[in-house]
Scaffold this motif. Structure first.
Motif, PDB file in Angstrom:
ATOM      1  N   PHE A 148       0.845  -1.199   0.000  1.00 50.32           N
ATOM      2  CA  PHE A 148       0.000   0.000   0.000  1.00 50.32           C
ATOM      3  C   PHE A 148       0.884   1.255   0.000  1.00 50.32           C
ATOM      4  O   PHE A 148       0.671   2.178  -0.788  1.00 50.32           O
ATOM      5  N   TRP A 208       2.513   1.697  -3.383  1.00 48.05           N
ATOM      6  CA  TRP A 208       1.527   2.102  -4.378  1.00 48.05           C
ATOM      7  C   TRP A 208       1.217   3.601  -4.235  1.00 48.05           C
ATOM      8  O   TRP A 208       1.154   4.334  -5.223  1.00 48.05           O
ATOM      9  N   VAL A 239     -10.862  -2.549  -3.398  1.00 46.07           N
ATOM     10  CA  VAL A 239     -11.307  -1.312  -2.733  1.00 46.07           C
ATOM     11  C   VAL A 239     -12.445  -0.610  -3.491  1.00 46.07           C
ATOM     12  O   VAL A 239     -12.974   0.394  -3.021  1.00 46.07           O
ATOM     13  N   TRP A 289      -5.068  -0.657   2.745  1.00 42.93           N
ATOM     14  CA  TRP A 289      -6.116  -0.884   1.763  1.00 42.93           C
ATOM     15  C   TRP A 289      -7.458  -1.194   2.422  1.00 42.93           C
ATOM     16  O   TRP A 289      -8.504  -0.749   1.967  1.00 42.93           O
TER      17      TRP A 289
END
Ligand code: ATP
Length: 522
Positions: free
Chosen positions: A233, A236, A259, A467
């Motif tokens: 996460f 990203w 998500v 996430w």
């Protein structure tokens, strides 16, 4: 109680021990900042300092605040006078003795290249600025360069020392992947030109980079078990902020399927909490969206869904202040009451017990009551609202919110409107711009209407720790994709370089797409 008040509530030996304990836990990049600042403090003390400008670049969660706090405790231990501040009160409040930049430096509310601070050598602000040895300013991406240039001029004038910031140590920190200074009607070029990286002072700053996201991988059980997912996460987010995630020709990037919200977003974020009457959990969840109109719609809808909790409607008293004698005739009360702007609470403030609200003004920053503080309504009286803090060190602490008179922003109306009201609005939903600097336990991102400026998508996604705390509503047309606007001109050189290396791999198409995205925004 601040650094400059007589009875300091701290003991230098204890503060030094506290600072050293935090320092021992630092990762190498944080330690490099602390060692460099301590070296600069030595130079300051022995009169050899010629440039004390330092920039700490850190994506959200990489430990900037932790580094400032460590420095503050060490400086208290060394009896070094410092001042900490941020553009927004909520960010300033996270640092020891933190204030807004306006308060710290006596900045005017409207600024341009010729503005001046009201800090005179004999005023309290002026004296404190002269005495201060180290300044720390957070959330620098939001600060217009005029503010920094004005501070530089003022410090040179007050100290009579012709060195950057009057020969003080001036530490700024932030993340230029985030939202830039807010300026009404300004386009891309104007906003970029306003950024501190475009100031002539920028070349003085020694750049330090913090790159390990400590928020997503904290030392708790949950973070330890989910470490690879958490790190994924964090990586990203960084790629998103640097504009490295391949985008389609309209600038939309694909987000993980898990998500994407496939139901009604309000239901998905709040449904279970409402059904279980879990108001504690509910008040820590927020939907982030792009416009104030959408915020009002969402807030009204959630309030409606919360069945039979005690409700109260508070009406404001609106008056006009103008030299124009006909103003009152031209603008009857109905018109004044219908007026809304993001800095003002509404004329009709409808609240329920347990509603989360957000403060619209700095009421008392030293007690945590800043513009942007989130609170939960506990009891509604005629002249006071009893609330409690929702997050942070003060969670659960009670506060009383009085009615105050708030004034409309300059230039928004042909006259000045005074509104006497409780300085709060509901915050089941808030704009992404307003959420910068907030940590949110669980966020719903309402991106059916796309973001429209640099850093907005990055700020929205980076409010949560992982996430699993995100649900994202994308448009029908762009299912599973969100627009990611990154103006690479404001990113630091290395980020662009890495970006170039990556984009060579990503393919020529991405570059063409980015070009096309830019021309569309222009
Ligand atoms: N060296 C460290 N040791 C232990 N915890 C740390 C360390 N550095 C940071 N943390 C923790 O990680 C979390 C995120 O750090 P911090 O708030 O300082 O990040 P930040 O860069 O200021 O983030 P933001 O820009 O979003 O405000 C905090 O809970 C902080 O206490």
């Amino acid at each position: 109680m601040t650094e400059f008040e007589n009875e300091k509530p701290w003991d230098p030996v204890e503060e030094m021990a506290r600072g050293n304990a935090m320092r021992r836990d630092m990762y190498p990049a944080q330690e490099r900042v602390v060692s460099f600042v301590l070296k600069k403090i030595e130079e300051l003390k022995n009169g050899t300092l010629t440039n004390g400008c330092i920039f700490i670049d850190g994506p959200g969660g990489c430990g900037k605040t932790y580094t400032y706090r460590t420095l503050c405790y060490l400086m208290r231990g060394m009896e070094i006078k410092y001042k900490t501040s941020a553009w927004m009160g909520i960010a300033g409040n996270l640092m020891p003795d933190g204030r807004t930049m306006h308060k710290t430096f006596g900045l005017p509310f409207e600024m341009d290249s010729t503005s001046s601070s009201n800090a005179k050598p004999n005023s309290q602000t002026g004296k404190e600025l002269i005495e201060t040895q180290v300044f720390i300013v957070d959330e620098i991406s939001m600060v217009p360069k005029y503010a920094i240039e004005l501070i530089d001029r003022k410090l040179r004038e007050l100290t009579e020392i012709d060195l950057p910031f009057g020969g003080k140590i001036f530490i700024i920190g932030g993340d230029f992947r985030q939202i830039l200074p807010v300026e009404k009607k300004a386009g891309r070029n104007e906003l970029i030109a306003l950024s501190v990286v475009r100031s002539n002072l920028w070349e003085n700053f020694e750049v330090f980079r913090l790159a390990e996201n400590r928020r997503v991988v904290q030392n708790d059980e949950e973070s330890r078990t989910n470490r690879p997912v958490r790190e994924n996460f964090a990586q990203w987010l960084l790629k998103m902020g640097n504009g490295k995630i391949p985008a389609d020709k309209e600038g939309y990037i694909k987000i993980p399927d898990a998500v994407v919200s496939r139901r009604d977003l309000v239901e998905e974020v709040f449904g279970e909490c409402i059904a279980n009457k879990d108001f504690d959990l509910l008040s820590r969840r927020v939907i982030l969206t792009t416009t104030n109109e959408r915020v009002h719609e969402l807030n009204a809808r959630v309030l409606e869904l919360i069945g039979d909790e005690e409700e109260k409607i508070y009406l404001s008293v609106d008056t006009v202040d103008s030299n124009e004698p006909n103003t009152v005739i031209n603008y009857p009360p109905e018109f004044l009451h219908s007026y809304n702007e993001s800095g003002l609470p509404p004329h009709e403030l409808k609240l329920k017990v347990n509603s989360p609200v957000i403060l619209k003004r700095n009421l008392n920053p030293s007690t945590g009551l800043c513009n942007g503080t989130r609170l939960r309504v506990k009891c509604m009286h005629q002249h006071l609202i009893e609330c409690e803090f929702i997050i942070g060190e003060r969670t659960g602490q009670k506060v009383l919110i009085p009615r105050i008179t708030l004034t409309s922003g300059k230039g928004n109306l042909p006259f000045v409107l005074h509104r006497r009201q409780f300085p709060v609005t509901l915050c089941y939903a808030m704009t992404i711009n307003k959420s910068q600097g907030q940590t949110i336990d669980f966020a719903g991102l309402d991106l059916e209407t796309s973001v429209f400026s640099h850093g907005m998508a990055y700020v929205a996604f980076s409010r949560v720790r992982a996430w699993e705390y995100l649900r994202v509503k994308t448009s029908e047309e762009k299912q599973g994709k969100v627009k990611n606007i990154v103006w690479k001109e404001v990113l630091l050189a290395d980020d662009n370089q890495n970006q170039n290396q990556t984009s060579q791999n990503v393919s020529q198409t991405t570059r063409e797409e980015t070009q096309s995205q830019r021309s569309q925004e222009l």
